[in-house]
Design an enzyme around this catalytic site. Sequence first.
Site, PDB file in Angstrom:
ATOM      1  N   TYR A  81       0.834  -1.217   0.000  1.00 29.97           N
ATOM      2  CA  TYR A  81       0.000   0.000   0.000  1.00 29.97           C
ATOM      3  C   TYR A  81       0.868   1.267   0.000  1.00 29.97           C
ATOM      4  O   TYR A  81       0.632   2.198  -0.739  1.00 29.97           O
ATOM      5  CB  TYR A  81      -0.927   0.006   1.227  1.00 29.97           C
ATOM      6  CG  TYR A  81      -1.971   1.088   1.164  1.00 29.97           C
ATOM      7  CD1 TYR A  81      -3.246   0.826   0.688  1.00 29.97           C
ATOM      8  CD2 TYR A  81      -1.670   2.394   1.573  1.00 29.97           C
ATOM      9  CE1 TYR A  81      -4.202   1.825   0.600  1.00 29.97           C
ATOM     10  CE2 TYR A  81      -2.624   3.397   1.494  1.00 29.97           C
ATOM     11  CZ  TYR A  81      -3.889   3.109   1.015  1.00 29.97           C
ATOM     12  OH  TYR A  81      -4.833   4.104   0.933  1.00 29.97           O
ATOM     13  N   PHE A 133      -6.864  20.116 -24.715  1.00 23.55           N
ATOM     14  CA  PHE A 133      -7.567  18.854 -24.965  1.00 23.55           C
ATOM     15  C   PHE A 133      -8.924  18.880 -24.245  1.00 23.55           C
ATOM     16  O   PHE A 133      -9.106  19.629 -23.299  1.00 23.55           O
ATOM     17  CB  PHE A 133      -6.714  17.666 -24.483  1.00 23.55           C
ATOM     18  CG  PHE A 133      -7.382  16.353 -24.751  1.00 23.55           C
ATOM     19  CD1 PHE A 133      -7.619  15.941 -26.060  1.00 23.55           C
ATOM     20  CD2 PHE A 133      -7.829  15.546 -23.718  1.00 23.55           C
ATOM     21  CE1 PHE A 133      -8.273  14.750 -26.320  1.00 23.55           C
ATOM     22  CE2 PHE A 133      -8.479  14.351 -23.968  1.00 23.55           C
ATOM     23  CZ  PHE A 133      -8.714  13.947 -25.275  1.00 23.55           C
ATOM     24  N   ASP A 134      -9.871  18.044 -24.702  1.00 24.82           N
ATOM     25  CA  ASP A 134     -11.249  18.157 -24.169  1.00 24.82           C
ATOM     26  C   ASP A 134     -11.373  17.924 -22.667  1.00 24.82           C
ATOM     27  O   ASP A 134     -12.123  18.632 -21.995  1.00 24.82           O
ATOM     28  CB  ASP A 134     -12.250  17.291 -24.957  1.00 24.82           C
ATOM     29  CG  ASP A 134     -11.882  15.820 -25.020  1.00 24.82           C
ATOM     30  OD1 ASP A 134     -10.731  15.490 -24.711  1.00 24.82           O
ATOM     31  OD2 ASP A 134     -12.737  14.994 -25.395  1.00 24.82           O
ATOM     32  N   ASP A 223       1.029  19.627 -20.768  1.00 25.31           N
ATOM     33  CA  ASP A 223       0.154  18.453 -20.885  1.00 25.31           C
ATOM     34  C   ASP A 223       0.908  17.520 -21.840  1.00 25.31           C
ATOM     35  O   ASP A 223       0.988  17.752 -23.031  1.00 25.31           O
ATOM     36  CB  ASP A 223      -1.202  18.902 -21.445  1.00 25.31           C
ATOM     37  CG  ASP A 223      -2.139  17.743 -21.711  1.00 25.31           C
ATOM     38  OD1 ASP A 223      -1.724  16.570 -21.551  1.00 25.31           O
ATOM     39  OD2 ASP A 223      -3.297  17.987 -22.093  1.00 25.31           O
ATOM     40  N   ALA A 225       1.036  14.108 -22.778  1.00 26.03           N
ATOM     41  CA  ALA A 225       0.655  12.755 -23.201  1.00 26.03           C
ATOM     42  C   ALA A 225       1.549  12.212 -24.330  1.00 26.03           C
ATOM     43  O   ALA A 225       1.941  11.057 -24.322  1.00 26.03           O
ATOM     44  CB  ALA A 225      -0.801  12.743 -23.638  1.00 26.03           C
ATOM     45  N   LYS A 266      -0.497   6.959 -23.538  1.00 20.67           N
ATOM     46  CA  LYS A 266      -0.004   7.255 -24.884  1.00 20.67           C
ATOM     47  C   LYS A 266       1.484   6.906 -24.950  1.00 20.67           C
ATOM     48  O   LYS A 266       1.858   5.776 -25.189  1.00 20.67           O
ATOM     49  CB  LYS A 266      -0.258   8.725 -25.241  1.00 20.67           C
ATOM     50  CG  LYS A 266      -1.711   9.047 -25.568  1.00 20.67           C
ATOM     51  CD  LYS A 266      -2.518   9.352 -24.356  1.00 20.67           C
ATOM     52  CE  LYS A 266      -3.854   9.988 -24.669  1.00 20.67           C
ATOM     53  NZ  LYS A 266      -4.691  10.097 -23.473  1.00 20.67           N
ATOM     54  N   HIS A 458     -19.945  14.430 -26.129  1.00 27.07           N
ATOM     55  CA  HIS A 458     -19.639  13.545 -27.255  1.00 27.07           C
ATOM     56  C   HIS A 458     -19.548  12.076 -26.856  1.00 27.07           C
ATOM     57  O   HIS A 458     -19.792  11.193 -27.661  1.00 27.07           O
ATOM     58  CB  HIS A 458     -18.354  13.983 -27.956  1.00 27.07           C
ATOM     59  CG  HIS A 458     -17.165  14.056 -27.043  1.00 27.07           C
ATOM     60  ND1 HIS A 458     -17.047  15.009 -26.060  1.00 27.07           N
ATOM     61  CD2 HIS A 458     -16.067  13.286 -26.946  1.00 27.07           C
ATOM     62  CE1 HIS A 458     -15.913  14.826 -25.414  1.00 27.07           C
ATOM     63  NE2 HIS A 458     -15.291  13.780 -25.923  1.00 27.07           N
TER      64      HIS A 458
HETATM   65  N1  F0G Z   1      -4.224  15.362 -22.520  1.00 25.73           N
HETATM   66  C1  F0G Z   1      -4.186  15.006 -23.805  1.00 25.73           C
HETATM   67  C2  F0G Z   1      -3.378  15.797 -24.769  1.00 25.73           C
HETATM   68  C3  F0G Z   1      -4.892  13.870 -24.231  1.00 25.73           C
HETATM   69  O1  F0G Z   1      -4.839  13.533 -25.519  1.00 25.73           O
HETATM   70  C4  F0G Z   1      -5.623  13.130 -23.287  1.00 25.73           C
HETATM   71  C5  F0G Z   1      -6.388  11.957 -23.685  1.00 25.73           C
HETATM   72  C6  F0G Z   1      -5.640  13.558 -21.952  1.00 25.73           C
HETATM   73  C7  F0G Z   1      -4.917  14.676 -21.605  1.00 25.73           C
HETATM   74  C8  F0G Z   1      -6.404  12.813 -20.900  1.00 25.73           C
HETATM   75  O2  F0G Z   1      -5.804  11.632 -20.589  1.00 25.73           O
HETATM   76  O3  F0G Z   1      -7.404   9.833 -21.259  1.00 25.73           O
HETATM   77  O4  F0G Z   1      -5.527   9.386 -19.690  1.00 25.73           O
HETATM   78  O5  F0G Z   1      -7.450  10.715 -18.961  1.00 25.73           O
HETATM   79  N2  F0G Z   1      -6.631  11.670 -24.866  1.00 25.73           N
HETATM   80  C9  F0G Z   1      -7.303  10.489 -25.376  1.00 25.73           C
HETATM   81  C10 F0G Z   1      -7.499  10.639 -26.854  1.00 25.73           C
HETATM   82  C11 F0G Z   1      -8.518  10.094 -24.638  1.00 25.73           C
HETATM   83  O6  F0G Z   1      -8.206   9.812 -27.439  1.00 25.73           O
HETATM   84  O7  F0G Z   1      -6.911  11.535 -27.459  1.00 25.73           O
HETATM   85  P1  F0G Z   1      -6.592  10.326 -20.102  1.00 25.73           P
END
Ligand code: F0G
Length: 466
Positions: A81, A133-134, A223, A225, A266, A458
């Site tokens: 843990y 990002f969304d 950010d 990824a 990613k 979406h």
């Molecule tokens: N930032 C970026 C640039 C992303 O592309 C994503 C996720 C996230 C943050 C959030 O990360 O999914 O681990 O919570 N992108 C995926 C996509 C979902 O399909 O582009 P997460």
Amino acid sequence: MLQPFNFCIMELPFAESYKIKMVESISRSSRQEREQWIKEAGYNLFGLSSDKIFIDLLTDSGTGAMSDRQWSELMLGDESYAGASSYFKMKNAIGEVLGFEYFLPTHQGRAAENVLFSVLIKEGDIIPGNSHFDTTKGHIEFRKAIAVDCTIDEAFDTTLDHPFKGNIDPVKLENILKSEGDRIPFIIVTITCNSSGGQPVSIENLKMVKNLADKYGKIVVFDSARFAENAYFIKLRENGYQDKTIREIVLEMFSLADVMTMSAKKDAIVNMGGFIAMRSKELQCKASVYNIMFEGYITYGGMSGRDMNALAQGLYEGTELDYLETRIRQVEYLGKRLMEFGIPVQQPIGGHAVFIDAKRFLPHLPKEEFQAQTLAIELYLEAGVRGVEIGALLADRDPVTRENRYPVLELMRLAIPRRVYTNNHMDVVAVALKNIYDRRVTIRRGLKIMKEAPIMRHFTVSLDLA
Ligand code: F0G
């Protein structure tokens, strides 16, 4: 006597830097079956079960194939843990590859955003960045703050071939820092910029952002990824970086950030996982409170020990040049095939996906009928290929006026999972899209919304033929 003969030495073709040790079956279906399934799913590709998909390009997130070494690391996971050795493995990898001393594990990228933004953002704040990002935008707007897009204008013209379409416009950024400085807690840079087409940000641009941030006393968050893909493009395209290793470029990139959020699904090539890394011990301390509340204790934060091990290994593999070359050349391969067919795509081709310009593909459909979503449905019907809409559906409604937001770019994204499909699969996708492109004028009906959620609609929206 032996006769001399003419021959020419051919350059060896490029091939993957791995071989395949395990496979998973995927199945074909008939158009008639797909018509039924997509109707039942409310014309939302997220609503389909994966057995109804032949080639799944919905996302490159968490869909990659782990290596034999990553699978071995799973067996070595320490599930204690607190203070697990897996935590320290992850800490070492983050220190070595990314150059950050402090970090907090989280279960994925948006969880990292949730924890970090709980510390940094308050109502009324403004967060400038490059096409957030969304989920990032969602977490900003959920806190009644505003995401301001400072991406360079070139990014919004899909026909323009600019090497760093993820770049931030220095004038846009400085204007907002000047006029709204008090309301800005940090600047966020997404590397690569997913929303503008998996487009990279140059080191020069990252330096500019850091300089402006210093001038106005702000912190910089990356950010991250797809940070390794960003580094690959820097090596390829930015003057002075050709002879640097990916690891050197990665370290230089992150030296220009104070904090990073990471969706490890990613570029760390794991199926689940994420983290926040930072230089400030104080920030780590503040964020720990939220991490414990939302994610888990600070030495696991929503991840199992075995997953932290695989993530650590993935950070090393994801920053190897051979791997990155294989990866990005496959995405480019699909993009080039589509361009040969005359299909309008975001140029140059991005790191993780090919983005089709749906406004140029289906110009006769009104934007109110969601061109990119219509195209994604057509592609599914044609060949069982699942892409995703990055357009008006994803852009959601304005939080204040509740009116639909229509972004400049209306895109359908084909995201390529890492180490999963072959170029034969890419050929199927390309030919399917060519067939649709040839008969595009016959597509006369788009889609209309039947039911939607108040935020990030979406994922669950239900649609019908317009
Ligand atoms: N930032 C970026 C640039 C992303 O592309 C994503 C996720 C996230 C943050 C959030 O990360 O999914 O681990 O919570 N992108 C995926 C996509 C979902 O399909 O582009 P997460």
